[in-house]
Design a protein around this motif. Structure first.
Motif, PDB file in Angstrom:
ATOM      1  N   LEU A 151     -30.713   1.019 -47.210  1.00 19.40           N
ATOM      2  CA  LEU A 151     -30.398   0.835 -48.792  1.00 19.40           C
ATOM      3  C   LEU A 151     -29.572   0.224 -48.425  1.00 19.40           C
ATOM      4  O   LEU A 151     -29.695  -0.108 -49.618  1.00 19.40           O
ATOM      5  CB  LEU A 151     -29.921   2.671 -48.532  1.00 19.40           C
ATOM      6  CG  LEU A 151     -31.194   3.709 -49.035  1.00 19.40           C
ATOM      7  CD1 LEU A 151     -30.602   5.175 -48.299  1.00 19.40           C
ATOM      8  CD2 LEU A 151     -32.281   3.427 -49.434  1.00 19.40           C
ATOM      9  N   LEU A 152     -28.934   0.454 -47.761  1.00 17.66           N
ATOM     10  CA  LEU A 152     -27.227  -0.555 -48.111  1.00 17.66           C
ATOM     11  C   LEU A 152     -28.054  -2.201 -48.291  1.00 17.66           C
ATOM     12  O   LEU A 152     -27.429  -2.561 -49.228  1.00 17.66           O
ATOM     13  CB  LEU A 152     -26.123  -1.142 -46.692  1.00 17.66           C
ATOM     14  CG  LEU A 152     -25.489   0.271 -46.412  1.00 17.66           C
ATOM     15  CD1 LEU A 152     -24.723  -0.014 -44.776  1.00 17.66           C
ATOM     16  CD2 LEU A 152     -24.715   0.671 -47.719  1.00 17.66           C
ATOM     17  N   LEU A 153     -29.485  -2.737 -47.798  1.00 16.98           N
ATOM     18  CA  LEU A 153     -29.620  -4.340 -47.983  1.00 16.98           C
ATOM     19  C   LEU A 153     -30.217  -4.127 -48.934  1.00 16.98           C
ATOM     20  O   LEU A 153     -30.987  -5.018 -49.742  1.00 16.98           O
ATOM     21  CB  LEU A 153     -30.583  -4.120 -47.092  1.00 16.98           C
ATOM     22  CG  LEU A 153     -29.516  -4.714 -45.564  1.00 16.98           C
ATOM     23  CD1 LEU A 153     -30.239  -5.150 -44.397  1.00 16.98           C
ATOM     24  CD2 LEU A 153     -28.272  -5.551 -45.599  1.00 16.98           C
ATOM     25  N   ARG A 154     -30.962  -2.685 -49.761  1.00 17.42           N
ATOM     26  CA  ARG A 154     -31.603  -3.149 -50.752  1.00 17.42           C
ATOM     27  C   ARG A 154     -33.681  -3.475 -50.447  1.00 17.42           C
ATOM     28  O   ARG A 154     -34.135  -4.068 -50.986  1.00 17.42           O
ATOM     29  CB  ARG A 154     -31.867  -4.088 -51.997  1.00 17.42           C
ATOM     30  CG  ARG A 154     -30.540  -2.219 -52.153  1.00 17.42           C
ATOM     31  CD  ARG A 154     -29.801  -2.269 -53.602  1.00 17.42           C
ATOM     32  NE  ARG A 154     -28.739  -1.827 -54.282  1.00 17.42           N
ATOM     33  CZ  ARG A 154     -28.235  -1.856 -55.280  1.00 17.42           C
ATOM     34  NH1 ARG A 154     -27.963  -2.912 -55.921  1.00 17.42           N
ATOM     35  NH2 ARG A 154     -27.298  -0.702 -55.140  1.00 17.42           N
ATOM     36  N   VAL A 155     -33.631  -3.254 -48.872  1.00 15.43           N
ATOM     37  CA  VAL A 155     -35.154  -3.826 -48.541  1.00 15.43           C
ATOM     38  C   VAL A 155     -36.097  -2.581 -47.482  1.00 15.43           C
ATOM     39  O   VAL A 155     -34.918  -1.316 -47.563  1.00 15.43           O
ATOM     40  CB  VAL A 155     -34.535  -4.648 -47.156  1.00 15.43           C
ATOM     41  CG1 VAL A 155     -33.896  -5.727 -48.115  1.00 15.43           C
ATOM     42  CG2 VAL A 155     -34.147  -4.690 -45.933  1.00 15.43           C
ATOM     43  N   LYS A 156     -37.152  -2.287 -47.862  1.00 17.15           N
ATOM     44  CA  LYS A 156     -37.766  -1.478 -46.952  1.00 17.15           C
ATOM     45  C   LYS A 156     -37.277  -1.628 -45.891  1.00 17.15           C
ATOM     46  O   LYS A 156     -37.602  -2.671 -44.272  1.00 17.15           O
ATOM     47  CB  LYS A 156     -39.297  -1.564 -46.700  1.00 17.15           C
ATOM     48  CG  LYS A 156     -39.976  -1.463 -48.561  1.00 17.15           C
ATOM     49  CD  LYS A 156     -40.986  -1.776 -48.720  1.00 17.15           C
ATOM     50  CE  LYS A 156     -41.590  -0.821 -50.133  1.00 17.15           C
ATOM     51  NZ  LYS A 156     -42.938  -1.043 -50.679  1.00 17.15           N
ATOM     52  N   MET A 215     -27.149  -6.851 -36.763  1.00 14.60           N
ATOM     53  CA  MET A 215     -26.952  -5.973 -38.249  1.00 14.60           C
ATOM     54  C   MET A 215     -26.558  -7.624 -38.926  1.00 14.60           C
ATOM     55  O   MET A 215     -27.165  -7.789 -39.692  1.00 14.60           O
ATOM     56  CB  MET A 215     -25.950  -5.582 -38.422  1.00 14.60           C
ATOM     57  CG  MET A 215     -26.265  -4.077 -38.191  1.00 14.60           C
ATOM     58  SD  MET A 215     -25.169  -2.624 -39.063  1.00 14.60           S
ATOM     59  CE  MET A 215     -25.553  -0.524 -38.412  1.00 14.60           C
ATOM     60  N   GLU A 216     -25.543  -8.254 -38.419  1.00  8.80           N
ATOM     61  CA  GLU A 216     -25.016  -9.435 -38.869  1.00  8.80           C
ATOM     62  C   GLU A 216     -26.695 -10.357 -38.872  1.00  8.80           C
ATOM     63  O   GLU A 216     -26.434 -11.019 -39.704  1.00  8.80           O
ATOM     64  CB  GLU A 216     -24.353  -9.431 -38.014  1.00  8.80           C
ATOM     65  CG  GLU A 216     -22.799  -9.125 -38.940  1.00  8.80           C
ATOM     66  CD  GLU A 216     -21.883 -10.089 -38.286  1.00  8.80           C
ATOM     67  OE1 GLU A 216     -22.148 -11.018 -37.094  1.00  8.80           O
ATOM     68  OE2 GLU A 216     -20.976  -8.968 -38.212  1.00  8.80           O
ATOM     69  N   LEU A 217     -27.010 -10.293 -37.274  1.00 11.35           N
ATOM     70  CA  LEU A 217     -28.456 -11.344 -37.946  1.00 11.35           C
ATOM     71  C   LEU A 217     -29.728 -10.747 -38.284  1.00 11.35           C
ATOM     72  O   LEU A 217     -30.510 -11.698 -38.929  1.00 11.35           O
ATOM     73  CB  LEU A 217     -28.885 -10.608 -36.000  1.00 11.35           C
ATOM     74  CG  LEU A 217     -28.174 -11.742 -35.554  1.00 11.35           C
ATOM     75  CD1 LEU A 217     -28.215 -11.245 -33.389  1.00 11.35           C
ATOM     76  CD2 LEU A 217     -27.905 -12.919 -35.209  1.00 11.35           C
ATOM     77  N   LEU A 219     -32.540 -11.770 -43.291  1.00 13.46           N
ATOM     78  CA  LEU A 219     -33.544 -11.658 -44.490  1.00 13.46           C
ATOM     79  C   LEU A 219     -32.778 -12.372 -45.506  1.00 13.46           C
ATOM     80  O   LEU A 219     -33.538 -11.965 -46.396  1.00 13.46           O
ATOM     81  CB  LEU A 219     -33.240 -10.110 -44.532  1.00 13.46           C
ATOM     82  CG  LEU A 219     -33.939  -8.916 -43.841  1.00 13.46           C
ATOM     83  CD1 LEU A 219     -33.385  -8.054 -43.725  1.00 13.46           C
ATOM     84  CD2 LEU A 219     -35.814  -9.468 -43.718  1.00 13.46           C
ATOM     85  N   GLY A 220     -32.236 -12.834 -45.446  1.00 13.28           N
ATOM     86  CA  GLY A 220     -31.474 -14.317 -45.842  1.00 13.28           C
ATOM     87  C   GLY A 220     -30.442 -13.343 -46.896  1.00 13.28           C
ATOM     88  O   GLY A 220     -30.222 -13.745 -48.268  1.00 13.28           O
ATOM     89  N   ILE A 221     -29.920 -12.905 -46.209  1.00 14.80           N
ATOM     90  CA  ILE A 221     -28.917 -11.806 -47.083  1.00 14.80           C
ATOM     91  C   ILE A 221     -27.671 -12.406 -46.603  1.00 14.80           C
ATOM     92  O   ILE A 221     -27.180 -12.676 -45.165  1.00 14.80           O
ATOM     93  CB  ILE A 221     -28.384 -10.155 -47.079  1.00 14.80           C
ATOM     94  CG1 ILE A 221     -30.446  -9.832 -47.563  1.00 14.80           C
ATOM     95  CG2 ILE A 221     -27.429  -9.334 -47.524  1.00 14.80           C
ATOM     96  CD1 ILE A 221     -30.348  -8.600 -47.330  1.00 14.80           C
ATOM     97  N   GLU A 222     -26.641 -12.629 -47.301  1.00 14.69           N
ATOM     98  CA  GLU A 222     -25.163 -13.199 -46.363  1.00 14.69           C
ATOM     99  C   GLU A 222     -24.297 -11.689 -45.934  1.00 14.69           C
ATOM    100  O   GLU A 222     -23.492 -10.786 -46.687  1.00 14.69           O
ATOM    101  CB  GLU A 222     -24.744 -13.705 -47.233  1.00 14.69           C
ATOM    102  CG  GLU A 222     -23.071 -14.625 -46.907  1.00 14.69           C
ATOM    103  CD  GLU A 222     -22.270 -15.282 -47.322  1.00 14.69           C
ATOM    104  OE1 GLU A 222     -21.012 -15.470 -47.260  1.00 14.69           O
ATOM    105  OE2 GLU A 222     -22.721 -16.090 -48.377  1.00 14.69           O
TER     106      GLU A 222
END
Length: 125
Positions: free
Chosen positions: A5-10, A42-44, A49-52
């Motif tokens: 939910l935080l990343l807004r990905v499945k 989580m950082e990896l 996923l291309g999210i900073e």
């Protein structure tokens, strides 16, 4: 807090990324509330996923205390001006949160459809 939910990905995308990074995780295991991922992983995942990734420097416990104080402020006796401004500053430091919505009703009467429509439209903005 649900990482997907935080990343807004499945969740499936996160599990797939974890597997690509060498983690042995099953889809059913990742759907449990008790499954945890350490901060480094989580950082990896974010990078893959291309999210900073960004890590908040504020301790979680101090945020919780600030939120509790802000909520008590509404119910306790009047505070003097100095204490009131201090509480306002701490409350302003809290990150914005999405509203909590609860819809009650009988089975198969469209609650999930309604929630899905609300999520897609981002009504709360």
């Amino acid at each position: 807090v649900d990482f997907s939910l935080l990343l807004r990905v499945k969740k499936a995308a996160i599990v797939r990324t974890l597997r690509n990074l060498g983690e042995q995780v099953a889809y059913s295991e990742a759907n449990q509330d008790t499954y945890t991922i350490d901060l480094e992983m989580m950082e990896l995942v974010c990078i893959e996923l291309g999210i900073e990734p960004s890590v908040a420097k504020v301790r979680e416990s101090s945020l919780l205390r600030s939120e509790q104080r802000a909520m008590r402020q509404n119910t306790t006796a009047e505070l003097d001006e100095d204490a009131k401004s201090e509480e306002d500053e701490k409350y302003a430091m809290l990150p914005p949160r999405s509203p909590v919505v609860s819809i009650m009703g009988h089975v198969d009467h469209g609650k999930t459809t309604l929630m899905d429509a609300l999520r897609r439209r981002a009504v709360a903005g």
